[in-house]
Design a protein around this motif. Structure first.
Motif, PDB file in Angstrom:
ATOM      1  N   ALA A 169      41.895  17.557  37.405  1.00 52.76           N
ATOM      2  CA  ALA A 169      42.529  16.472  38.152  1.00 52.76           C
ATOM      3  C   ALA A 169      42.701  16.845  39.611  1.00 52.76           C
ATOM      4  O   ALA A 169      42.516  16.028  40.500  1.00 52.76           O
ATOM      5  CB  ALA A 169      43.878  16.123  37.531  1.00 52.76           C
ATOM      6  N   LEU A 170      43.035  18.113  39.861  1.00 55.02           N
ATOM      7  CA  LEU A 170      43.314  18.498  41.245  1.00 55.02           C
ATOM      8  C   LEU A 170      42.078  18.893  42.024  1.00 55.02           C
ATOM      9  O   LEU A 170      42.019  18.713  43.231  1.00 55.02           O
ATOM     10  CB  LEU A 170      44.314  19.654  41.267  1.00 55.02           C
ATOM     11  CG  LEU A 170      45.781  19.255  41.211  1.00 55.02           C
ATOM     12  CD1 LEU A 170      46.651  20.467  41.115  1.00 55.02           C
ATOM     13  CD2 LEU A 170      46.148  18.448  42.442  1.00 55.02           C
ATOM     14  N   THR A 171      41.082  19.456  41.348  1.00 55.03           N
ATOM     15  CA  THR A 171      39.957  19.985  42.122  1.00 55.03           C
ATOM     16  C   THR A 171      38.658  19.267  41.851  1.00 55.03           C
ATOM     17  O   THR A 171      37.720  19.353  42.627  1.00 55.03           O
ATOM     18  CB  THR A 171      39.722  21.464  41.791  1.00 55.03           C
ATOM     19  OG1 THR A 171      39.297  21.546  40.422  1.00 55.03           O
ATOM     20  CG2 THR A 171      40.964  22.283  41.984  1.00 55.03           C
ATOM     21  N   GLY A 172      38.556  18.591  40.743  1.00 57.28           N
ATOM     22  CA  GLY A 172      37.288  17.949  40.423  1.00 57.28           C
ATOM     23  C   GLY A 172      36.280  18.915  39.813  1.00 57.28           C
ATOM     24  O   GLY A 172      35.110  18.572  39.673  1.00 57.28           O
ATOM     25  N   ALA A 173      36.722  20.138  39.450  1.00 58.59           N
ATOM     26  CA  ALA A 173      35.793  21.069  38.810  1.00 58.59           C
ATOM     27  C   ALA A 173      35.404  20.528  37.438  1.00 58.59           C
ATOM     28  O   ALA A 173      36.263  20.248  36.619  1.00 58.59           O
ATOM     29  CB  ALA A 173      36.442  22.437  38.656  1.00 58.59           C
ATOM     30  N   GLY A 174      34.123  20.342  37.223  1.00 53.13           N
ATOM     31  CA  GLY A 174      33.676  19.825  35.935  1.00 53.13           C
ATOM     32  C   GLY A 174      33.719  18.320  35.833  1.00 53.13           C
ATOM     33  O   GLY A 174      33.437  17.770  34.772  1.00 53.13           O
ATOM     34  N   ALA A 175      34.045  17.619  36.920  1.00 55.89           N
ATOM     35  CA  ALA A 175      34.056  16.156  36.877  1.00 55.89           C
ATOM     36  C   ALA A 175      32.637  15.634  36.783  1.00 55.89           C
ATOM     37  O   ALA A 175      31.687  16.291  37.208  1.00 55.89           O
ATOM     38  CB  ALA A 175      34.733  15.599  38.123  1.00 55.89           C
ATOM     39  N   PRO A 213      42.911  11.663  40.704  1.00 57.36           N
ATOM     40  CA  PRO A 213      42.846  12.301  39.379  1.00 57.36           C
ATOM     41  C   PRO A 213      41.979  11.526  38.405  1.00 57.36           C
ATOM     42  O   PRO A 213      41.285  12.120  37.579  1.00 57.36           O
ATOM     43  CB  PRO A 213      44.309  12.320  38.920  1.00 57.36           C
ATOM     44  CG  PRO A 213      45.094  11.596  39.912  1.00 57.36           C
ATOM     45  CD  PRO A 213      44.288  11.443  41.141  1.00 57.36           C
ATOM     46  N   LEU A 214      41.977  10.206  38.535  1.00 60.16           N
ATOM     47  CA  LEU A 214      41.168   9.414  37.614  1.00 60.16           C
ATOM     48  C   LEU A 214      39.690   9.697  37.827  1.00 60.16           C
ATOM     49  O   LEU A 214      38.926   9.887  36.877  1.00 60.16           O
ATOM     50  CB  LEU A 214      41.449   7.928  37.828  1.00 60.16           C
ATOM     51  CG  LEU A 214      40.819   7.070  36.762  1.00 60.16           C
ATOM     52  CD1 LEU A 214      41.608   7.214  35.487  1.00 60.16           C
ATOM     53  CD2 LEU A 214      40.775   5.629  37.181  1.00 60.16           C
ATOM     54  N   ARG A 215      39.264   9.763  39.087  1.00 61.68           N
ATOM     55  CA  ARG A 215      37.857  10.048  39.340  1.00 61.68           C
ATOM     56  C   ARG A 215      37.493  11.439  38.824  1.00 61.68           C
ATOM     57  O   ARG A 215      36.406  11.665  38.316  1.00 61.68           O
ATOM     58  CB  ARG A 215      37.550   9.945  40.839  1.00 61.68           C
ATOM     59  CG  ARG A 215      36.138  10.369  41.230  1.00 61.68           C
ATOM     60  CD  ARG A 215      35.116   9.479  40.535  1.00 61.68           C
ATOM     61  NE  ARG A 215      33.745   9.960  40.685  1.00 61.68           N
ATOM     62  CZ  ARG A 215      33.155  10.851  39.914  1.00 61.68           C
ATOM     63  NH1 ARG A 215      33.839  11.434  38.941  1.00 61.68           N
ATOM     64  NH2 ARG A 215      31.905  11.203  40.099  1.00 61.68           N
ATOM     65  N   ASN A 216      38.445  12.358  38.946  1.00 64.02           N
ATOM     66  CA  ASN A 216      38.145  13.729  38.548  1.00 64.02           C
ATOM     67  C   ASN A 216      38.125  13.937  37.048  1.00 64.02           C
ATOM     68  O   ASN A 216      37.413  14.803  36.547  1.00 64.02           O
ATOM     69  CB  ASN A 216      39.173  14.681  39.163  1.00 64.02           C
ATOM     70  CG  ASN A 216      38.833  15.026  40.594  1.00 64.02           C
ATOM     71  OD1 ASN A 216      37.674  14.936  40.984  1.00 64.02           O
ATOM     72  ND2 ASN A 216      39.814  15.387  41.363  1.00 64.02           N
ATOM     73  N   VAL A 226      50.389   3.232  45.915  1.00 61.73           N
ATOM     74  CA  VAL A 226      50.608   4.026  44.703  1.00 61.73           C
ATOM     75  C   VAL A 226      49.253   4.445  44.107  1.00 61.73           C
ATOM     76  O   VAL A 226      49.060   5.591  43.704  1.00 61.73           O
ATOM     77  CB  VAL A 226      51.420   3.217  43.672  1.00 61.73           C
ATOM     78  CG1 VAL A 226      51.578   3.992  42.390  1.00 61.73           C
ATOM     79  CG2 VAL A 226      52.774   2.859  44.243  1.00 61.73           C
ATOM     80  N   ALA A 227      48.305   3.506  44.089  1.00 63.66           N
ATOM     81  CA  ALA A 227      46.983   3.837  43.542  1.00 63.66           C
ATOM     82  C   ALA A 227      46.338   4.964  44.342  1.00 63.66           C
ATOM     83  O   ALA A 227      45.741   5.884  43.783  1.00 63.66           O
ATOM     84  CB  ALA A 227      46.090   2.603  43.563  1.00 63.66           C
ATOM     85  N   LEU A 228      46.485   4.900  45.663  1.00 62.11           N
ATOM     86  CA  LEU A 228      45.889   5.929  46.516  1.00 62.11           C
ATOM     87  C   LEU A 228      46.491   7.291  46.222  1.00 62.11           C
ATOM     88  O   LEU A 228      45.784   8.300  46.098  1.00 62.11           O
ATOM     89  CB  LEU A 228      46.122   5.561  47.990  1.00 62.11           C
ATOM     90  CG  LEU A 228      45.689   6.579  49.028  1.00 62.11           C
ATOM     91  CD1 LEU A 228      44.185   6.608  49.133  1.00 62.11           C
ATOM     92  CD2 LEU A 228      46.283   6.268  50.387  1.00 62.11           C
ATOM     93  N   LEU A 229      47.834   7.331  46.081  1.00 61.40           N
ATOM     94  CA  LEU A 229      48.492   8.617  45.908  1.00 61.40           C
ATOM     95  C   LEU A 229      48.306   9.166  44.504  1.00 61.40           C
ATOM     96  O   LEU A 229      47.989  10.344  44.323  1.00 61.40           O
ATOM     97  CB  LEU A 229      49.984   8.474  46.188  1.00 61.40           C
ATOM     98  CG  LEU A 229      50.407   8.244  47.629  1.00 61.40           C
ATOM     99  CD1 LEU A 229      51.899   8.006  47.687  1.00 61.40           C
ATOM    100  CD2 LEU A 229      50.043   9.442  48.475  1.00 61.40           C
ATOM    101  N   LEU A 230      48.538   8.313  43.505  1.00 60.81           N
ATOM    102  CA  LEU A 230      48.722   8.856  42.163  1.00 60.81           C
ATOM    103  C   LEU A 230      47.579   8.569  41.196  1.00 60.81           C
ATOM    104  O   LEU A 230      47.453   9.256  40.188  1.00 60.81           O
ATOM    105  CB  LEU A 230      50.021   8.306  41.555  1.00 60.81           C
ATOM    106  CG  LEU A 230      51.296   8.647  42.317  1.00 60.81           C
ATOM    107  CD1 LEU A 230      52.485   8.007  41.644  1.00 60.81           C
ATOM    108  CD2 LEU A 230      51.492  10.160  42.368  1.00 60.81           C
ATOM    109  N   VAL A 231      46.768   7.564  41.440  1.00 63.29           N
ATOM    110  CA  VAL A 231      45.822   7.167  40.404  1.00 63.29           C
ATOM    111  C   VAL A 231      44.371   7.503  40.741  1.00 63.29           C
ATOM    112  O   VAL A 231      43.665   8.125  39.945  1.00 63.29           O
ATOM    113  CB  VAL A 231      45.960   5.656  40.088  1.00 63.29           C
ATOM    114  CG1 VAL A 231      44.989   5.253  39.015  1.00 63.29           C
ATOM    115  CG2 VAL A 231      47.371   5.342  39.660  1.00 63.29           C
ATOM    116  N   ALA A 232      43.916   7.113  41.940  1.00 61.14           N
ATOM    117  CA  ALA A 232      42.477   7.124  42.200  1.00 61.14           C
ATOM    118  C   ALA A 232      41.836   8.498  42.033  1.00 61.14           C
ATOM    119  O   ALA A 232      40.844   8.647  41.316  1.00 61.14           O
ATOM    120  CB  ALA A 232      42.212   6.601  43.610  1.00 61.14           C
TER     121      ALA A 232
END
Lengths: 535, 126
Positions: A500-506, A85-88, A77-83
């Motif tokens: 969340a999806l692309t990491g633009a501005g992360a 978007p959270l990093r981004n 679950v962490a791999l799919l849903l959390v890691a």
């Protein structure tokens, strides 16, 4: 035994890296995926997910295996849903992530409150059980022994975090991951050698050791004194709660990008899978070898299957080795917890409560360091006070709190456009309140020999595990809170969704020339603090 | 923080930051309306939903069997190993298998699109 403790203490100190100011929380986001994978594994393997998971198998047989499956699945679950978007979308804390699209102050305060409560539950539970267990293993006298162990762990944690920051913490965790693997491989190896490398024979021996219970079939937890849904609730909480552990958030942020976060979770999964498969064997082995001589550990007791088996199979040397590994484990886990709790306090709570303006960087790290000391002292005191009591309610409280008050606002804020500040506050405070109230009236607090107040009885809620009610409640409250208030900000959701999806501005990894040193230019400051200048 | 900055020394840093934020917010809105992003979002949501449902569904089915139909899981396969243990082992290995699929799918189908959007975002900031 004391000798090996000292040796491991020295090793854990050697793991400490140089100390710079800017990398205190996330080590400049410059760890590689394998390093972070090992560190995630080392952080994850605390008392509940390592020792208690082994006990579950030893005690409950097949149903314990299901608990382990739930722990592994939580990483899926962490791999799919959390890691990713959270990093981004994250900078350092839960509050940072949520405030990308919410009103900063109230959401930050709520996030910090919930996180710190969770932190307190986790740390107290870990410290108390480690104190009891290690004192038992090392044959230290009862009132003084656990006390000394708890104080030693608290002190060493402060030192690791104070000097090492995230870098030191991470290397301690990596070391710890390697040591844990060594313990399980040695134990499982000896065990299998005794049974001629035949897993079926080992399982048969385990089943034969407890003729009354069919431990290879489901039923020991399902059919026990409560309704089967109690155990279902426990499993659900495990899957969702461990997927969103707040002190793992900051670990996802120590790598350069979401791709690295994804890879590090994948590394962790590949470490955790063989680890837990071996742990299952160890659990059954403990049943086979120990049940006949001693009683196996029960809930709230100070014994555990893994060290018992170590003593049985390898005598004093192996027991001492296991004890030292458990000790380093405690330091690694406590250091990870404390770093992230300090980040939460200094970034989310301190600016909203104590002062109106956020701190500049140098004083923020200063405050963070002081927070670490204060938190550890408070924690140690708390653990000492609870030493004589049952702490089962804390274990049930912490993961449930995560699953019902932190997972809902995170998932909603990444995936639901309509979600707003009111919804976030409702799901955080509401989810937490429902959990706390239900736990307070559950059998873990009153009405039984293993409860916090064994003499009183106000256990109106029938199950020990409350997740099956409180997790949907957290999501539902988030939903109700959102639709009750008209405010909706599509512009900010655009930012959240695109980020969340692309990491633009992360927040990027810091280039080497910017690491360390004062935040002298606007560019440095922006790189270090994420794009948004806090309110 | 002291503010001897790279280029615009005349504007106070706070105002500059505010202008930057407003500007970027509009970039995000524009990017989100774009075709690339729509494709990325559909793809990633469809994939995530499928994977999550499979993962949690497999677990839910096992738990339901264990709780309400234990007979099936008790059937012996070889020696003392029964169906239940094999199913549990399968569940434990499932996330590892998923991670292989996930890394591959993400790097082939999601990352190129995400990288393109990210580049146009960074391009718009210069």
């Amino acid at each position: 035994m004391i000798f090996s403790l000292i040796i491991f203490f020295l090793v854990s100190r050697l793991g400490r890296a140089r100390d710079t100011c800017s990398d205190f929380y996330t080590a400049d986001r410059a760890f590689t995926a394998p390093q972070n994978g090992f560190a995630l594994f080392g952080t994850f393997m605390m008392m509940t997910s390592f020792l208690a998971a082994g006990d579950q198998v030893a005690l409950n047989g097949y149903d314990g295996v299901l608990v382990i499956a739930a722990l592994v699945l939580s990483w899926g679950v962490a791999l799919l849903l959390v890691a990713e978007p959270l990093r981004n979308t994250g900078t350092y804390t839960l509050g940072d992530t949520l405030s990308v699209r919410m009103r900063h102050r109230s959401v930050r305060l709520a996030a910090a409150t919930v996180t710190l409560v969770v932190f307190f539950c986790f740390m107290t539970a870990q410290l108390v059980s480690a104190g009891r267990l290690l004192a038992q293993m090392l044959h230290l006298p009862s009132p003084i022994g656990p006390l000394l162990v708890i104080i030693a762990i608290g002190g060493l944690t402060v030192m690791t975090v104070w000097y090492g920051g995230m870098r030191g913490t991470t290397w301690t965790q990596i070391l710890n991951a390697v040591l844990l693997f060594a313990v399980v491989i040695v134990l499982a190896g000896i065990l299998l050698a005794r049974h001629r490398y035949d897993i079926s024979e080992l399982l048969g021996a385990a089943a034969a050791a407890r003729p009354g219970d069919d431990i290879l079939a489901p039923g020991l937890r399902f059919g026990a004194d409560t309704h089967p849904l109690d155990f279902v609730s426990h499993l659900l909480t495990t899957v969702l709660g461990y997927a969103a552990l707040p002190y793992l958030f900051i670990r996802y942020l120590t790598v350069p990008s979401a791709v690295h976060a994804r890879r590090s979770v994948s590394w962790t999964i590949w470490l955790i899978t063989p680890f837990y498969l071996l742990l299952i064997l160890i659990g059954f082995g403990a049943t086979a070898l120990i049940t006949t001589e001693q009683n196996l550990p029960g809930a709230g007791q100070h014994r555990s299957a893994v060290p018992l088996l170590a003593a049985h199979l390898g005598g004093v040397p192996l027991l001492a080795f296991t004890a030292s590994v458990i000790f380093t484990t405690m330091i690694a886990v406590a250091a990870g917890l404390t770093t992230s709790a300090a980040a939460n306090f200094t970034r989310d709570m301190y600016p909203t409560v104590a002062r109106r303006k956020p701190l500049d960087e140098a004083s923020e790290v200063k405050v963070a360091r002081r927070t670490v000391v204060v938190l550890c002292i408070a924690q140690t005191l708390c653990a000492v006070l609870l030493l004589g009591h049952s702490i089962e309610f804390l274990l049930s409280l912490d993961v449930t709190l995560v699953a019902s008050s932190m997972l809902p606002p995170l998932l909603f804020s990444w995936f639901w456009r309509r979600f707003n500040t009111a919804g976030a506050l409702w799901s955080m405070y509401g989810g937490a309140a429902v959990t706390v109230i239900l736990v307070a009236v559950s059998p873990t607090v009153s009405g039984g020999p293993s409860a916090l107040f064994p003499d009183a009885d106000f256990a109106y809620f029938p199950w020990r595990s409350v997740g099956l009610v409180s997790i949907p409640a957290g999501f539902l409250l988030g939903y109700i809170g959102t639709i009750c208030r008209p405010d909706q900000n599509d512009v900010e959701y655009s930012e959240m969704e695109v980020r969340a999806l692309t990491g633009a501005g992360a927040a990027p990894a810091l280039p080497p020339e910017v690491r360390g040193g004062p935040a002298s230019t606007a560019r440095t400051a922006r790189l270090r603090w994420g794009r948004r200048v806090p309110e | 923080m002291s503010t001897v900055s790279d280029d615009q020394t005349t504007t106070p840093p706070r105002d500059r930051a505010v202008a930057l934020v407003a500007d970027e917010a509009m970039t995000y809105v524009a990017l989100r309306a774009g075709e690339d992003f729509a494709r990325l979002r559909t793809r990633s949501r469809r994939y995530l939903a499928t994977a999550a449902v499979l993962l949690l569904g497999a677990f839910a089915v096992t738990v339901a069997l264990a709780g309400w139909a234990p007979g099936f899981l008790e059937a012996q396969v070889a020696g003392n190993i029964n169906v239940g243990l094999l199913v549990a082992a399968g569940l434990i290995v499932l996330p590892a298998a998923l991670s292989v699929v996930h890394l591959r799918y993400a790097s082939r189908r999601l990352d190129p699109l995400a990288a393109r959007i990210r580049e146009s975002f960074e391009g718009s900031r210069r």
